[in-house]
Write a protein that holds these residues in place. Structure first.
Motif, mmCIF file in Angstrom:
data_model
loop_
_atom_site.group_PDB
_atom_site.id
_atom_site.type_symbol
_atom_site.label_atom_id
_atom_site.label_comp_id
_atom_site.label_asym_id
_atom_site.label_seq_id
_atom_site.Cartn_x
_atom_site.Cartn_y
_atom_site.Cartn_z
ATOM 1 N N LYS A 1 19.574 15.254 14.872
ATOM 2 C CA LYS A 1 20.098 14.137 14.092
ATOM 3 C C LYS A 1 19.160 12.939 14.141
ATOM 4 O O LYS A 1 18.969 12.255 13.135
ATOM 5 N N ARG A 2 18.553 12.697 15.288
ATOM 6 C CA ARG A 2 17.598 11.596 15.399
ATOM 7 C C ARG A 2 16.354 11.873 14.566
ATOM 8 O O ARG A 2 15.793 10.959 13.952
ATOM 9 N N SER A 3 15.919 13.128 14.539
ATOM 10 C CA SER A 3 14.761 13.494 13.719
ATOM 11 C C SER A 3 15.038 13.228 12.248
ATOM 12 O O SER A 3 14.228 12.603 11.542
ATOM 13 N N GLY B 1 0.830 -1.203 0.000
ATOM 14 C CA GLY B 1 0.000 0.000 0.000
ATOM 15 C C GLY B 1 0.859 1.245 0.000
ATOM 16 O O GLY B 1 2.086 1.198 -0.152
ATOM 17 N N ARG B 2 0.207 2.369 0.187
ATOM 18 C CA ARG B 2 0.903 3.659 0.199
ATOM 19 C C ARG B 2 1.149 4.082 1.632
ATOM 20 O O ARG B 2 0.207 4.234 2.407
ATOM 21 N N SER B 3 2.409 4.308 1.983
ATOM 22 C CA SER B 3 2.758 4.759 3.323
ATOM 23 C C SER B 3 3.346 6.158 3.268
ATOM 24 O O SER B 3 4.205 6.438 2.429
ATOM 25 N N TRP B 4 2.861 7.015 4.141
ATOM 26 C CA TRP B 4 3.497 8.285 4.435
ATOM 27 C C TRP B 4 4.055 8.173 5.861
ATOM 28 O O TRP B 4 3.616 7.315 6.625
ATOM 29 N N PHE B 5 5.010 9.006 6.214
ATOM 30 C CA PHE B 5 5.564 8.946 7.566
ATOM 31 C C PHE B 5 5.332 10.264 8.286
ATOM 32 O O PHE B 5 5.650 11.328 7.762
ATOM 33 N N GLN B 6 4.777 10.164 9.491
ATOM 34 C CA GLN B 6 4.539 11.345 10.317
ATOM 35 C C GLN B 6 5.735 11.585 11.227
ATOM 36 O O GLN B 6 6.185 10.685 11.932
ATOM 37 N N LEU B 7 6.247 12.799 11.212
ATOM 38 C CA LEU B 7 7.437 13.163 11.975
ATOM 39 C C LEU B 7 7.091 14.123 13.104
ATOM 40 O O LEU B 7 6.460 15.163 12.872
ATOM 41 N N TYR B 8 7.506 13.766 14.330
ATOM 42 C CA TYR B 8 7.594 14.728 15.414
ATOM 43 C C TYR B 8 9.044 15.171 15.518
ATOM 44 O O TYR B 8 9.979 14.379 15.310
ATOM 45 N N TRP B 9 9.253 16.439 15.854
ATOM 46 C CA TRP B 9 10.607 16.968 15.982
ATOM 47 C C TRP B 9 11.164 16.604 17.358
ATOM 48 O O TRP B 9 10.557 16.915 18.385
ATOM 49 N N LEU B 10 12.290 15.919 17.364
ATOM 50 C CA LEU B 10 12.908 15.467 18.598
ATOM 51 C C LEU B 10 13.967 16.448 19.064
ATOM 52 O O LEU B 10 14.452 17.286 18.299
ATOM 53 N N LYS B 11 14.331 16.343 20.320
ATOM 54 C CA LYS B 11 15.348 17.243 20.865
ATOM 55 C C LYS B 11 16.685 17.083 20.161
ATOM 56 O O LYS B 11 17.453 18.044 20.051
ATOM 57 N N ASP B 12 16.971 15.884 19.707
ATOM 58 C CA ASP B 12 18.179 15.620 18.937
ATOM 59 C C ASP B 12 17.832 15.701 17.457
ATOM 60 O O ASP B 12 17.178 14.817 16.909
ATOM 61 N N VAL C 1 13.601 10.562 9.150
ATOM 62 C CA VAL C 1 13.241 10.928 7.779
ATOM 63 C C VAL C 1 13.962 10.019 6.789
ATOM 64 O O VAL C 1 13.367 9.507 5.828
ATOM 65 N N ARG C 2 15.254 9.796 7.019
ATOM 66 C CA ARG C 2 16.029 8.929 6.120
ATOM 67 C C ARG C 2 15.485 7.502 6.141
ATOM 68 O O ARG C 2 15.325 6.862 5.100
ATOM 69 N N ARG C 3 15.178 6.994 7.336
ATOM 70 C CA ARG C 3 14.637 5.642 7.442
ATOM 71 C C ARG C 3 13.308 5.518 6.692
ATOM 72 O O ARG C 3 13.053 4.507 6.015
ATOM 73 N N ALA C 4 12.470 6.545 6.822
ATOM 74 C CA ALA C 4 11.182 6.518 6.121
ATOM 75 C C ALA C 4 11.390 6.494 4.614
ATOM 76 O O ALA C 4 10.728 5.735 3.887
ATOM 77 N N GLU C 5 12.314 7.294 4.133
ATOM 78 C CA GLU C 5 12.598 7.330 2.700
ATOM 79 C C GLU C 5 13.134 5.979 2.235
ATOM 80 O O GLU C 5 12.686 5.429 1.219
ATOM 81 N N ALA D 1 12.914 23.724 7.243
ATOM 82 C CA ALA D 1 13.950 23.861 6.217
ATOM 83 C C ALA D 1 14.922 22.691 6.271
ATOM 84 O O ALA D 1 15.354 22.174 5.224
ATOM 85 N N ALA D 2 15.265 22.241 7.474
ATOM 86 C CA ALA D 2 16.190 21.114 7.616
ATOM 87 C C ALA D 2 15.597 19.850 7.012
ATOM 88 O O ALA D 2 16.290 19.087 6.321
ATOM 89 N N VAL D 3 14.311 19.609 7.261
ATOM 90 C CA VAL D 3 13.652 18.442 6.684
ATOM 91 C C VAL D 3 13.568 18.577 5.166
ATOM 92 O O VAL D 3 13.853 17.628 4.423
ATOM 93 N N ARG D 4 13.205 19.758 4.698
ATOM 94 C CA ARG D 4 13.078 19.992 3.260
ATOM 95 C C ARG D 4 14.409 19.740 2.547
ATOM 96 O O ARG D 4 14.450 19.164 1.445
ATOM 97 N N GLU D 5 15.504 20.134 3.183
ATOM 98 C CA GLU D 5 16.823 19.950 2.579
ATOM 99 C C GLU D 5 17.300 18.499 2.663
ATOM 100 O O GLU D 5 18.166 18.080 1.892
#
Length: 358
Positions: A134-136, A121-132, A140-144, A215-219
């Motif tokens: 790099k972990r956030s 099926g079609r999966s999208w990934f929902q992101l919460y911004w974490l204190k770290d 994103v990379r894992r979802a991609e 912007a960080a996520v977009r980049e």
């Protein structure tokens, strides 16, 4: 028992789930004014149907982020779905795939995102911004890498709203349910009187997102980026300026700022302001196919549906979640036809009236 509408299912599931888990799912923040207003606002919206239209070949298919969906519906991210059924996110994602609609994998999934994405099926990934950060960005990379088609960046949770039902219950996750996407420790399992352990956990893990975070996520990714939790016209315009591919007009199901305006109240204004600059989805209070029709008429490409899918999951796992999505599709077909619309694009041309009582 056959459920002919989602309200029937809601009543049945409320009697089955443990009280504190029902409260976690059903509750809002504060006095729950925004939670209630999401429904009352939708109930005040009426469409002006058109007559004598050719309805041969009618279809509910729609494009969502450039790809077809059987109906303009997305399964919203809901945390810790193994609280509602042992298969949790796996069953809900399979149901969405069968129904031909996207499924948004939560950051706070109780099954690892790679496993959920692998069901098809079609999966999208929902992101919460974490204190770290790099972990956030690692999420994103894992979802991609897992094949997710979009990042749904929830921007309205600098911290969790005061959800009084959970506080009164001293709510904590069952030991068998964990945040499977990252090592979250045991904070969410520690009971304390007058404290939501889930809120305590998120306070330790989450950080307020900013436009720099966007912007960080977009980049960091070539995937479409959708900002969930937009209610102000100014924020919608800025989302377009920073390159967001979509926004979800939402008050987080009444679970964040109590007193935040219902999304449907500002949807048309935001759609006018954005003027096609990005895709617009509506979240909050959707309970029937007629609500989907209203959202489309007011300018949305589609809607997110969360709690009702969890009712289906709790009632009968994958089959129950699928039944919810099938019921929404059947109701939408009926509503569109009775409104004189043979397609979702035709429904966007319907006029609406908002009735103000009292």
């Amino acid at each position: 028992m056959t459920h002919v509408c989602l309200a029937d299912l809601e009543r049945a599931v409320r009697d089955v789930l443990p009280g504190e888990i029902w409260d976690f799912l059903a509750g809002g923040s504060g006095t729950e004014a925004s939670l209630a207003a999401n429904r009352s606002a939708l109930d005040r919206v009426f469409v002006v149907p058109r007559m004598l239209r050719d309805l041969a070949g009618s279809t509910t298919e729609a494009d969502l982020l450039g790809r077809p969906a059987a109906v303009p519906v997305v399964v919203a991210p809901v945390a810790y779905q193994r609280m509602f059924h042992p298969e949790g996110e796996l069953a809900a994602a399979r149901a969405a795939g069968e129904a031909g609609v996207p499924y948004v994998i939560p950051t706070l999934s109780s099954v690892a995102l790679e496993e959920v994405a692998a069901v098809g099926g079609r999966s999208w990934f929902q992101l919460y911004w974490l204190k770290d950060e790099k972990r956030s960005l690692e999420l994103v990379r894992r979802a991609e890498d897992a094949g997710c088609e979009a990042i749904v960046f929830t921007v309205d949770v600098p911290w969790m709203g005061r959800r009084l039902r959970d506080m009164r219950n001293g709510f904590a996750l069952p030991e068998s349910v964990t945040a499977a996407n990252f090592d979250a420790g045991t904070a969410a399992h520690r009971r304390a009187e007058g404290v939501s352990a889930v809120a305590d956990h998120t306070a330790r893990e989450f950080a307020p997102a900013t436009w720099e975070s966007v912007a960080a996520v977009r980049e960091h990714t070539d995937l479409p980026v959708v900002l969930k939790g937009i209610l102000a016209v100014e924020d919608a315009r800025r989302a377009v300026e920073v390159g967001a591919d979509g926004i979800v007009v939402s008050n987080h199901g009444g679970r964040q700022l109590d007193g935040a305006v219902p999304g449907v109240e500002v949807l048309a204004e935001i759609a006018d302001a954005v003027s096609g600059g990005c895709e617009i989805l509506l979240d909050g209070g959707i309970r029937c196919g007629g609500d989907v029709l209203k959202a489309v008429a007011l300018g949305a490409s589609g809607v997110l549906v969360g709690r009702p899918v969890m009712w289906g999951l709790a009632s009968a796992g994958q089959d129950g979640a699928r039944q919810v999505l099938d019921l929404l599709a059947a109701e939408l077909r009926d509503a569109m036809g009775l409104a004189g619309c043979d397609s979702v694009s035709a429904a966007r041309g319907l006029a609406t009236k908002v009735l103000r009582y009292g």
